[in-house]
Design a protein around this motif. Structure first.
Motif, short mmCIF file in Angstrom:
data_model
loop_
_atom_site.label_atom_id
_atom_site.label_comp_id
_atom_site.label_asym_id
_atom_site.label_seq_id
_atom_site.Cartn_x
_atom_site.Cartn_y
_atom_site.Cartn_z
N SER A 184 9.99 3.35 -2.90
CA SER A 184 9.07 4.50 -2.90
C SER A 184 7.89 4.18 -3.81
O SER A 184 7.92 3.23 -4.59
N GLU A 185 6.83 4.98 -3.70
CA GLU A 185 5.63 4.75 -4.51
C GLU A 185 5.95 4.82 -6.00
O GLU A 185 5.50 3.99 -6.79
N GLU A 186 6.75 5.80 -6.38
CA GLU A 186 7.11 5.98 -7.80
C GLU A 186 7.88 4.78 -8.33
O GLU A 186 7.58 4.27 -9.42
N LYS A 238 5.56 1.73 -8.72
CA LYS A 238 4.70 1.87 -9.90
C LYS A 238 5.49 1.65 -11.19
O LYS A 238 4.98 1.04 -12.14
N TYR A 276 0.84 -1.20 0.00
CA TYR A 276 0.00 0.00 0.00
C TYR A 276 0.87 1.25 0.00
O TYR A 276 2.00 1.23 0.48
N ASN A 277 0.29 2.35 -0.49
CA ASN A 277 0.93 3.66 -0.29
C ASN A 277 0.37 4.29 0.98
O ASN A 277 -0.46 3.70 1.67
N HIS A 278 0.80 5.51 1.33
CA HIS A 278 0.39 6.14 2.59
C HIS A 278 -1.10 6.48 2.62
O HIS A 278 -1.68 6.67 3.69
N LYS A 326 6.79 -1.14 7.54
CA LYS A 326 6.67 0.13 6.83
C LYS A 326 8.04 0.60 6.38
O LYS A 326 8.99 0.61 7.18
N LEU A 352 -0.99 -0.89 -4.28
CA LEU A 352 -0.08 -0.80 -5.43
C LEU A 352 0.20 -2.20 -6.01
O LEU A 352 0.28 -2.37 -7.21
N ASN A 382 7.03 5.72 3.13
CA ASN A 382 5.57 5.86 3.14
C ASN A 382 4.88 4.65 2.48
O ASN A 382 3.76 4.74 2.00
N ILE A 383 5.56 3.52 2.47
CA ILE A 383 5.04 2.30 1.85
C ILE A 383 4.81 1.23 2.91
O ILE A 383 5.67 0.99 3.76
#
Length: 442
Positions: free
Chosen positions: A97-99, A102, A8-10, A59, A15, A62-63
């Motif tokens: 990281s989220e980026e 993805k 998950y993201n924050h 965690k 994801l 922020n993931i």
């Protein structure tokens, strides 16, 4: 085993989602989001049970990584897998990281297909995975039968962490002893609790399939050696001469899968065929005879109700020839502080109102030295009759030795097939001691 794995993201958006068992439904995804990520109070426990479903989560920035199961599984193994998954992702695309997730979601699904099979962890060695899963996707279409059979034998064979046929022009071994020293001390200088958590991290660039033997000044080994040899011989170290501390008592330790545990149990020798590249050989913990690099001596005096006088002395407790670096002392201040005047002999000190602390930084400090800081703290009048709780003074630092006293006695390499010996291998050993939670009550 693991019924499903979600990333998950924050915000609680999914994801990555992979379900391995039929007993885990879509409602499990929403349950974790509502009860953990969006919970009104911060969830401190890494295991959360919701409607007979267990969520093991870690965690990173922020993931959130969450492993879900309805079975009674070994919690330590699930967390070991989650941390290993983080290491594998970091080895492939750097920062988690989220980026990055993805941008590499196809790669992550490929990795999950190899690492987890029906919820059971499989081969998670980065070196082995990189032989057939690359940044461009899974290898296979343009490979010869010989290359494919090599990968198959590596993954399914006894030595899944190293492939055959590795060659280097220079055979090198890098060994880092990384330690984190934790301390809680009373204002009078009495040690209330202290322990050292250590890791032995290696980088190996060796040709062929070498056998390595690693020895340290473990108390049991030294005691055995002392019975059959003189005290001078037992104390000598092959890498680094004679150590100041004869032996250390290791409370508990864990090893990389390459280590032969049967030999360690019988002979207390760490024998292994090393993976190629960087890996963590072992982790350990000690609680006895710890070398405390610094002593913090605090003196806090209340002058009426609107003024505090603080004096802090730090003393370095190691050889004068060694230098400590990145020293930072955090002195807490009351919430009703209106102004601070600071005088320090060495380094730079600054009052940070947002953190309610005086932060004192020193770039370098030699052993057997001392330095001090004095501060006058002005307080605003308050109706609160509660006395200031006086949080502990915390300290950060880095020193070029192992606070536990651990020394590498020898590191030997044997390779029977290729024409090189232990003397042909270039070895580098480094000791780094860092502060963990290093606090002194004031």
């Amino acid at each position: 085993m693991i019924g499903g794995l979600f990333i998950y993201n924050h915000k609680g958006e999914v994801l990555i989602s992979r379900v391995y068992r039929d007993d885990i439904g879509r409602n499990a995804v929403d349950a974790f989001r509502v009860n953990v990520i969006h919970a009104r109070q911060q969830v401190r426990s890494p295991v959360t049970n919701i409607a007979r479903t267990s969520f093991f989560h870690v965690k990173r920035a922020n993931i959130w990584l969450a492993a879900v199961t309805k079975q009674n599984v070994n919690a330590a193994m699930v967390f070991e897998f989650l941390y290993k998954m983080c290491d594998v992702m970091a080895a492939y695309f750097g920062k988690i990281s989220e980026e990055n997730i993805k941008n590499n979601f196809v790669l992550i699904y490929e990795l999950l297909d190899e690492i987890l099979d029906f919820g059971y962890p499989q081969n998670s060695e980065t070196g082995a995975l990189k032989t057939f899963i690359t940044q461009q996707g899974i290898k296979g279409q343009h490979q010869t039968k010989e290359e494919q059979s090599q990968i198959t034998s590596q993954v399914t064979g006894q030595i899944g962490w190293r492939r055959e046929g590795i060659k280097y022009r220079r055979n090198e071994l890098f060994l880092d002893v990384l330690e984190s020293v934790n301390l809680l001390m009373s204002p009078q200088g009495q040690v209330l609790s202290a322990h050292v958590s250590g890791r032995v991290v290696m980088k190996s660039y060796l040709s062929g399939m070498p056998e390595c033997k690693f020895g340290m000044n473990d108390k049991i080994v030294i005691d055995k050696a002392g019975k059959g040899a003189t005290s001078d011989e037992a104390g000598k170290s092959e890498l680094g001469g004679s150590s100041g501390k004869q032996s250390i008592a290791i409370d508990d330790c864990t090893f990389h899968q390459c280590v032969r545990l049967s030999k360690f149990d019988s002979e207390r020798s760490i024998s292994f065929i090393p993976p190629d590249g960087e890996y963590e050989l072992m982790r350990y913990r000690t609680t006895k005879d710890i070398i405390l690099p610094f002593r913090v001596i605090p003196l806090v005096r209340e002058v009426g109700r609107t003024k505090l006088e603080v004096k802090v002395v730090i003393k370095s407790n190691f050889k004068p020839s060694l230098l400590a670096q990145k020293i930072e002392v955090r002195i807490p201040t009351p919430l009703n502080t209106s102004g601070v005047q600071v005088i320090c002999m060495k380094g730079k000190a600054k009052y940070k109102a947002s953190e309610n602390a005086i932060v004192w930084k020193i770039k370098r400090m030699a052993g057997m030295k001392e330095s001090q800081i004095s501060a006058e703290i002005e307080l605003l009048p308050t109706n609160d009759k509660k006395k200031w709780a006086r949080p502990p003074i915390s300290m950060n630092f880095e020193v070029p030795f192992a606070p536990s006293g651990l020394k590498v006695r020898y590191l030997k390499v044997f390779e029977s097939k290729l024409n090189y010996s232990d003397h042909d291998v270039i070895k580098w050993v480094r000791y780094i001691g860092r502060s963990g939670i290093y606090e002194t009550r004031c």
